[in-house]
Design a protein around this motif. Structure first.
Motif, PDB file in Angstrom:
ATOM      1  N   LEU A   1      -9.980  28.235  41.073  1.00 32.92           N
ATOM      2  CA  LEU A   1      -9.269  28.115  39.806  1.00 32.92           C
ATOM      3  C   LEU A   1     -10.196  28.224  38.608  1.00 32.92           C
ATOM      4  O   LEU A   1      -9.780  28.663  37.539  1.00 32.92           O
ATOM      5  CB  LEU A   1      -8.507  26.786  39.767  1.00 32.92           C
ATOM      6  N   GLN A   2     -11.466  27.833  38.782  1.00 30.19           N
ATOM      7  CA  GLN A   2     -12.353  27.942  37.624  1.00 30.19           C
ATOM      8  C   GLN A   2     -12.462  29.401  37.183  1.00 30.19           C
ATOM      9  O   GLN A   2     -12.750  29.683  36.038  1.00 30.19           O
ATOM     10  CB  GLN A   2     -13.723  27.347  37.925  1.00 30.19           C
ATOM     11  N   ASP A   3     -12.227  30.326  38.093  1.00 27.02           N
ATOM     12  CA  ASP A   3     -12.154  31.724  37.675  1.00 27.02           C
ATOM     13  C   ASP A   3     -10.898  31.959  36.847  1.00 27.02           C
ATOM     14  O   ASP A   3     -10.966  32.399  35.702  1.00 27.02           O
ATOM     15  CB  ASP A   3     -12.174  32.629  38.908  1.00 27.02           C
ATOM     16  N   TYR A   4      -9.731  31.583  37.403  1.00 33.13           N
ATOM     17  CA  TYR A   4      -8.479  31.919  36.725  1.00 33.13           C
ATOM     18  C   TYR A   4      -8.360  31.224  35.381  1.00 33.13           C
ATOM     19  O   TYR A   4      -7.799  31.769  34.440  1.00 33.13           O
ATOM     20  CB  TYR A   4      -7.290  31.577  37.636  1.00 33.13           C
ATOM     21  N   TRP A   5      -8.884  29.998  35.306  1.00 34.69           N
ATOM     22  CA  TRP A   5      -8.726  29.261  34.057  1.00 34.69           C
ATOM     23  C   TRP A   5      -9.665  29.719  32.963  1.00 34.69           C
ATOM     24  O   TRP A   5      -9.432  29.448  31.793  1.00 34.69           O
ATOM     25  CB  TRP A   5      -8.915  27.758  34.327  1.00 34.69           C
ATOM     26  N   THR A   6     -10.740  30.403  33.314  1.00 33.03           N
ATOM     27  CA  THR A   6     -11.673  30.795  32.261  1.00 33.03           C
ATOM     28  C   THR A   6     -11.595  32.284  31.959  1.00 33.03           C
ATOM     29  O   THR A   6     -12.405  32.808  31.206  1.00 33.03           O
ATOM     30  CB  THR A   6     -13.124  30.457  32.655  1.00 33.03           C
ATOM     31  N   ARG A   7     -10.607  32.959  32.562  1.00 28.97           N
ATOM     32  CA  ARG A   7     -10.605  34.409  32.420  1.00 28.97           C
ATOM     33  C   ARG A   7     -10.466  34.867  30.981  1.00 28.97           C
ATOM     34  O   ARG A   7     -11.112  35.814  30.562  1.00 28.97           O
ATOM     35  CB  ARG A   7      -9.488  35.025  33.257  1.00 28.97           C
TER      36      ARG A   7
ATOM     37  N   TRP B   1     -11.349  33.345  28.267  1.00 30.06           N
ATOM     38  CA  TRP B   1     -12.256  32.745  27.293  1.00 30.06           C
ATOM     39  C   TRP B   1     -13.086  33.803  26.596  1.00 30.06           C
ATOM     40  O   TRP B   1     -13.493  33.639  25.452  1.00 30.06           O
ATOM     41  CB  TRP B   1     -13.241  31.805  27.997  1.00 30.06           C
ATOM     42  N   MET B   2     -13.363  34.883  27.304  1.00 31.51           N
ATOM     43  CA  MET B   2     -14.241  35.904  26.731  1.00 31.51           C
ATOM     44  C   MET B   2     -13.459  36.708  25.702  1.00 31.51           C
ATOM     45  O   MET B   2     -12.444  37.305  26.037  1.00 31.51           O
ATOM     46  CB  MET B   2     -14.749  36.802  27.862  1.00 31.51           C
TER      47      MET B   2
ATOM     48  N   ILE C   1     -12.818  39.506  24.546  1.00 32.23           N
ATOM     49  CA  ILE C   1     -12.989  40.946  24.604  1.00 32.23           C
ATOM     50  C   ILE C   1     -11.838  41.655  23.923  1.00 32.23           C
ATOM     51  O   ILE C   1     -11.850  42.859  23.757  1.00 32.23           O
ATOM     52  CB  ILE C   1     -13.123  41.446  26.041  1.00 32.23           C
ATOM     53  N   TYR C   2     -10.818  40.900  23.527  1.00 29.62           N
ATOM     54  CA  TYR C   2      -9.701  41.543  22.848  1.00 29.62           C
ATOM     55  C   TYR C   2      -9.857  41.328  21.364  1.00 29.62           C
ATOM     56  O   TYR C   2      -9.841  40.209  20.891  1.00 29.62           O
ATOM     57  CB  TYR C   2      -8.381  40.946  23.341  1.00 29.62           C
ATOM     58  N   LYS C   3     -10.021  42.384  20.661  1.00 23.76           N
ATOM     59  CA  LYS C   3     -10.240  42.221  19.230  1.00 23.76           C
ATOM     60  C   LYS C   3      -8.920  41.853  18.563  1.00 23.76           C
ATOM     61  O   LYS C   3      -7.894  42.385  18.912  1.00 23.76           O
ATOM     62  CB  LYS C   3     -10.750  43.529  18.622  1.00 23.76           C
TER      63      LYS C   3
END
Ligand code: HEA
Ligand code: HEA
Ligand code: CUA
Ligand SMILES: [Cu+2]
Lengths: 227, 101, 547, 317
Positions: B88-94, B96-97, B99-101
């Motif tokens: 889940l630490q993957d799914y929950w932090t997806r 955060w980055m 990358i979408y302006k």
């Protein structure tokens, strides 16, 4: 060869106690693998539920809560009778072992019967995941994943129960042959552990599959089933 | 088991456990129709964990068994939890980055 | 310890090999030693199968144009190579052969806790092999050994469902073996065999078994989901229904990363035994080495995401997995340094097994250190799915585990069969394997950094020289592997008869006959000293040098 | 900078040298430890070999000091490496704010690329030197991976979800483009080249290539052609929400939760409109699954995004 003497001791163990401890530890180690096995499915469930909460509520509302709750009760009852069977075996009362195990088997079959009814209902309503899946006229919604997991989880669970039912028959036969003694009844104990484990899986499956998105619905109306 | 004479649980205990399980089941059922917001699932899971706990302790006799057995029983669940946590630490932090302006 | 002199008895004692004759006494045997032998034969066959596929891969890659095989065939071949090597050779390799034979003997037990389950696990394994070979015969699979969805579940034309069932079944075989080991090690130790008197081989197998129990079931259920998806299009991993293909990767690597430690830990156990026996010394820092096995097992569970740095996993999850990957390298480093220190001021006897052990240390170090390259994310972006990865894992798996397997097999060969192998042949093949191995896989590191992607049937021409070198090396390596497969069986009949303890080594297995009797010991041994209790000033006795 | 040495691929992006330095550091560390271990093993094997009259083994149980020493030293080294590599990692994964947007769709077994100015290419990517470029990538079938060794960058291209990567080329030239994730029979032929050109040459190339419409313009047409504008009229009484200024903002959903208005959400809204319902609206929108391809959805996204871009004036239908 693992020859066994009159008291039920296999040659490669020192005494019955060692043999019994080994069996118990072995069974628990096996149950750990079972936890991880179902755990994989639960993991997929958790991930998709965080991704598609609405679909999960929607899909869960298609299940028949009442039947689910009844089945939970039935399974808990079978766990009780199983525990009683083990208790009788520890006292060496083979007749009662056979009786309680038979009851357990019966309750298990009731559970599977109800499951068949539920599966049939899903089948009739195009809720089998696959190219023909359709919910409220929508094809290809995320609800399909819920149902894929629903069938995988309950199917695996039912499969374990079927194996359990076979094991029950074996216990009954052995009990009728007066095989169990207060010193040596590890067999029933182990099968008991297995059956309780299957019960525990269902204890989690019931709320996770049946009880989502219920608030706002009428509890009385639920008794007549989803749809 | 720590002794060759297996523990014989009093019948009363078994029926008490059974009652707990039944009450627990219908409690979850009833509670599901109440709206606790995000708490609904935690509540349901808390009840399920209690139910599973009494089955493990009493029906499966872990209460009277060696430490080793208890460790195995607990170990299975703990490990399962780590599987969930680290996935889940993957799914929950997806997202955060930025990358979408 | 009684006489170590090799006197071929006029009337050979009954042992597990000659106690019974006829095929039934083998195929229905619950004796852990006979089961180990059946595994050995099966696995030897599988390495030939897997190795033949490897040779085809290398032949194809000798030229940049894919002129030997069709693309589809090439894909099937490397897939079968990976599947056969990983699931049917590497994972069962040390545990099911050497472990099966030695775990009970080393702790002074008559058998494993559940002999029937042990036999069952062998047959389950055999069924897995047969299904895999059937899948290969019916058209093969072309998914890579990693079975990534949605390629495997939706697009592949191969026999994915059948292969999935085969892998699923094989998983059960290893679960049953692991379960047997855990219970045996906990409950069947001889009087006086405390945890800290156990040989490190046993510690390694204990750690391995825990990994097997906790991780294999997850890949089993994952593979079931892939098969279901393939057969009924249920949509669990299918993006057209909202499924997440990356979830498959999580579930796959939750098993398959720990699985690489399933492969290497038993091999490390073997190396500890070899280094100690041939240096006549207690393993340096015994408890540290024992605990490092457990540490690798536990930490190794939380690094799986390092296979997914660029596959759509969250950037931050990558950081977490990367830092834990760095941590897991430390216990491995500890092991390496302790092995090296064990040799310090020892009495070092360079037999074939010791040659293999030393080769292992070197090759594993290179393989492990290149694992660090891959675990650091900034580099892995570039290296992922290139030949650098291929070189890394062959260094740890072939240079590591397979080398240790050969070492252990030579070491315990006299115990298993009562005959010595030809020593000089052994040293020669060890040298050939070492040279051939480096020639095959070292160039692949360079290819990888240059950017050559793996699973490529065609590649740009500028990389031909290095590829050719690799192919040449593979031929040498193949010859190196074939040699023991010839002289070991030969020695069964023509080798010198081995004494109880031809190496003068410590350990319960050397106190019983070679080969042991059915119940391993005439009477239950009582352990009074710690493992590897070599005396001060211990030397390899000239009379022990029967070879 | 490593051009003369055949051990390194071309180094042609702003971060490729940083990756090379890190790699070199690791190589040095690895050589150090490998040589150390190998030398010790060989020296011990010779120095302490058994022979008639050899001294025999000296039993040493272990040493706490040494154990701590060789636990701490590797630990410190790997932690330092971790910190260093993580810095590179964030440089490579975090696109600069004003990177040019290119769109990439992967399918078995080709790469389809669209420039911000509308030109389309297959298996070739022309880019100018010195301009940060961000790729938005999606796959039509299985997982692929966009790999340019000379830039030291790769990223998997997933079906069903957008992934992104960025680079800024520093050196004109032609470089390999590979698909690095196994994707089926012709995986090894899903290759192409990245052609880096000086700014002026790139302009020339753009002018010469069959210039299409920009993705936004295509999206705008598609918006009308697919009859999106019948509901998303932008008027207060419209059946569907207005998109103006929405990009990157939180959208309130009918169940109280919220979601970011981004590529993945828009794509989901188009393909599975039932998945999330915007607060204050009825679930009326039909699904476009099977009617719009990934390329078209990308154009629609480009258009919806332009509605929030002040520079574009927020052109409304
Ligand atoms: C036996 C099998 C085995 C073993 C033991 C290892 C051990 C390690 N592996 Fe490996 N690995 C594989 C088998 C194995 N691996 C396979 C099969 C794949 C590819 C799968 C596929 O995609 O098909 C793979 C892929 C793989 C990747 C993914 C690459 C990619 O696809 O992008 C990564 C990334 O982190 C990695 C890292 C590591 C690390 C850090 C270790 C560590 O445990 C290594 C620790 C050891 C040492 C570090 C050496 C000894 C230490 C010293 C001598 C002291 C000095 C040390 C320091 C200063 C640090 N491995
Ligand atoms: C235990 C595991 C194991 C072992 C032992 C090996 C052994 C070898 N492997 Fe491989 N390999 C893998 C596990 C293993 N491999 C895995 C998991 C993959 C990834 C698959 C994937 O991508 O899905 C892989 C992939 C892989 C590739 C990459 C393919 C690609 O990405 O396109 C290559 C290429 O060189 C290769 C080569 C070799 C070679 C030359 C050997 C040699 O060591 C083999 C030597 C053995 C023999 C040669 C057998 C004995 C002799 C004979 C049978 C007689 C005939 C031989 C002669 C006459 C010479 N392997
Ligand atoms: Cu596309 Cu590989
Ligand atoms: Cu790994």
């Amino acid at each position: 060869m693992s020859s066994v003497d009159a008291t039920g001791l296999a040659h490669h163990f020192e005494d019955l106690e060692q043999q019994r401890e080994a069996a118990t530890l072995g069974m628990w180690a096996f149950l750990v693998t079972e936890i991880m096995f179902f755990g994989g499915l639960f993991g997929a469930y958790v991930v998709y539920r965080t991704m598609y909460p609405e679909a999960w509520d929607n899909a869960s509302n298609q299940l028949d809560v009442f039947l689910g709750a009844v089945n939970t009760t039935v399974l808990i009852g079978s766990s009780l009778t199983m525990a009683l069977a083990v208790r009788c075996a520890a006292k060496g009362n083979n007749k009662q072992v056979a009786g309680f195990t038979f009851l357990t088997l019966l309750l298990g079959l009731v559970f599977l019967g109800v499951k068949v009814i539920e599966y049939k209902h899903k089948w009739d309503h195009h809720l089998m995941p696959g190219p023909h899946f359709e919910l409220n006229g929508v094809v290809g919604g995320h609800e399909q994943i819920f149902f894929a997991l629903y069938f995988a989880m309950t199917g695996m669970h039912a499969f374990h129960m079927i194996i359990g039912a076979g094991l029950m028959l074996w216990v009954i036969i052995k009990a009728l042959r007066n095989d169990y003694t207060p010193q040596n009844h590890t067999h029933v104990e182990m099968i008991g552990l297995y059956w309780h484990f299957v019960d525990i899986v269902w204890i989690f499956l019931f709320p996770l599959l049946y009880l989502l998105g219920k608030h706002g619905h009428d509890i009385a109306g639920a008794a007549t089933g989803g749809h | 088991m720590s002794s060759n004479h297996p523990h014989i649980t009093p019948l009363k205990t078994y029926f008490a456990v059974f009652a707990t399980l039944i009450v627990g089941t219908w409690l979850t059922y009833w509670v599901a129709y109440k709206d606790f917001g995000w708490l609904n699932t935690p509540v349901a899971m808390a009840i399920a964990i209690v139910k599973a706990g009494v089955v493990v302790l009493y029906f499966m006799h872990v209460k009277w068994q060696s430490k080793l057995t208890m460790m195995f029983a607990a170990g299975g669940f703990i490990w399962l939890f780590t599987l969930f946590a680290f996935t889940l630490q993957d799914y929950w932090t997806r997202d955060w980055m930025p990358i979408y302006k | 310890m009684s006489s170590t002199v090799a006197t071929p008895a006029a009337e050979p004692r009954t042992n597990y090999l000659n106690v019974d004759y006829g095929w039934k006494s083998w195929v229905f045997s619950t004796d852990h030693k006979r089961i180990a032998i059946m595994y050995l034969i099966t696995i030897a066959f599988m390495i030939l199968v897997g190795g033949s596929f490897a040779i085809l891969v290398r032949l194809e890659l000798a030229t940049p144009a894919g002129d030997l095989l069709q693309s589809e065939t090439y894909n099937k071949i490397f897939t079968m190579h990976g599947v056969v090597m990983v699931f049917f050779f590497l994972i069962p390799g040390v545990p099911a052969v050497l472990g099966n034979f030695l775990v009970p003997i080393m702790i002074g037990a008559k058998d494993l806790a559940f002999p029937k389950i042990n036999l069952l696990s062998y047959y389950v394994f055999l069924v897995g092999i047969l299904l895999t070979l059937t899948a290969a015969a019916m058209g093969g699979i072309d998914t890579g050994w990693t079975f990534y969805t949605p390629y495997s579940s939706t697009y592949s034309n191969g026999q994915v469902a059948l292969a999935a069932v085969a892998v699923f079944i094989t998983g059960f075989s290893s679960i049953l073996t692991g379960l047997n080991f855990v219970v045996t090690i906990h409950k069947m130790r001889a009087p006086g065999m405390t945890w800290f008197r156990m040989p490190l081989f046993i510690w390694a197998h204990y750690a391995t078994s825990l990994i097997i129990l906790l991780s294999t079931p997850v890949v089993a259920i994952t593979i079931v989901l892939v098969a279901l998806e393939r057969l009924f299009h249920v949509g669990v991993f299918d993006p057209t229904y909202g499924g997440d293909p990356v979830l498959f990767q999580h579930m796959f690597w939750f098993y398959s990363h720990p699985a690489v430690y399933i492969m290497i830990l038993p091999a490390m156990g073997v190396i500890s035994e070899l280094i100690s026996a041939f240096s006549k010394k207690r393993v340096f820092g015994y408890p540290v080495v024992a605990f490092s096995s457990l540490a690798i097992a536990v930490i190794g569970f939380f690094v799986w995401g390092h296979h997914m740095f660029v596959t759509g996993q969250s950037t931050y999850a990558g950081v977490v997995f990367s830092v834990i990957t760095m941590l897991v390298a430390v216990p491995s480093a500890i092991k390496v340094f302790n092995w090296v220190s064990t040799m310090y001021k020892g009495d070092v006897w360079m037999t074939t097994p010791m040659c293999f052990a030393i080769a292992f240390i070197g090759l594993f170090t290179v393989g492990g250190l290149t694992g660090i390259f891959l675990g650091t994310m900034g580099l892995d972006i570039h290296m992922h799915d290139t030949y650098f990865v291929v070189a890394h894992f062959h260094y740890v798996m072939v240079g590591g585990m397979v080398t240790a397997f050969w070492g252990g097999l030579h070491f315990w060969w006299p115990k298993m069969f009562g005959r010595m192998y030809p020593e000089n042949m052994g040293r020669v093949s060890a040298a050939i394997i070492f040279i051939g191995f480096n020639m095959t896989f070292f160039p692949q590191f360079i290819l990888g950094y240059m950017g050559m992607p793996r699973r490529y049937h065609f590649y740009p021409e500028e990389w031909q020289v290095l590829n050719l070198l690799s192919t040449a090396g593979a031929t040498l390596l193949g010859i190196g592997y074939l040699l023991p497969m010839v002289y070991l069986p030969w020695s069964l009949k023509f080798g010198k008869v081995a004494s109880k303890n031809p190496w003068g080594a410590k350990g319960l297995e050397w106190e019983t006959d070679s080969p042991p009797t059915t119940f391993n010991f005439d009477k239950v041994p009582v352990v009074t000293e710690e493992a590897y209790a070599y005396p001060e000033g211990a030397r390899h006795q000239p009379e022990a040098k029967v070879v | 900078m490593w051009k003369g040495i055949p051990l390194f691929p071309d180094s042609a992006s702003t971060y490729s040298d940083a990756v090379d330095y890190f790699y070199l550091a690791l190589v040095v560390i690895s050589i150090f430890f490998t040589v150390l271990v190998a030398a010790l093993v060989v020296v011990f094997a010779i120095r302490y070999r058994t022979r008639p009259g050899s001294a025999g083994a000296v039993q040493i149980h272990g040493s706490h000091g040494l154990e701590i020493f060789w636990t701490v030293v590797p630990l410190v080294i790997v932690m330092a490496l971790f910190v260093w590599s993580t810095k590179i990692w964030f440089v490579v994964t975090r696109p600069p704010a004003h990177a040019e947007q290119y769109y990439v769709t992967g399918k078995q077994w080709m790469w389809k690329i669209q420039h911000p100015t509308g030109q389309r290419e297959i298996n070739t990517l022309h880019v100018p030197v010195g301009v940060p470029i961000q790729l938005r990538m999606i796959s039509e079938d299985v997982i692929h991976s966009f790999f340019i060794p000379a830039f030291r960058v790769k990223r998997d291209v997933l079906p069903g979800r957008y992934s992104t990567m960025w680079f800024e080329a520093t050196k004109a030239g032609t470089y390999h483009l590979f698909c690095a994730e196994y994707c089926g029979t012709k995986h090894s032929q899903m290759i192409g080249s990245v052609i880096v050109m000086e700014q002026a040459d790139y302009e020339l190339w753009l002018a010469g290539a069959a210039a299409g419409e920009s993705p936004q313009a295509q999206g705008e047409k598609l918006f009308a052609a697919s009859r999106c504008d019948t509901c998303h009229t932008g008027k207060p009484d419209a059946r569907g929400p207005d998109f103006k200024g929405l990009w990157g903002k939180q959208v309130q959903l009918s169940d109280g939760s919220s979601v970011v208005f981004n590529e993945d959400y828009v794509r989901e809204s188009i393909l599975v409109p039932t998945a999330k319902t915007v607060a204050g609206f009825q679930q009326l929108m039909p699904t476009y699954a099977g009617q719009l391809g990934e390329d078209q959805i990308l154009s629609l996204i480009a258009y919806l995004k332009s509605l929030s871009d002040p520079a574009q004036g927020g052109a409304k239908p």
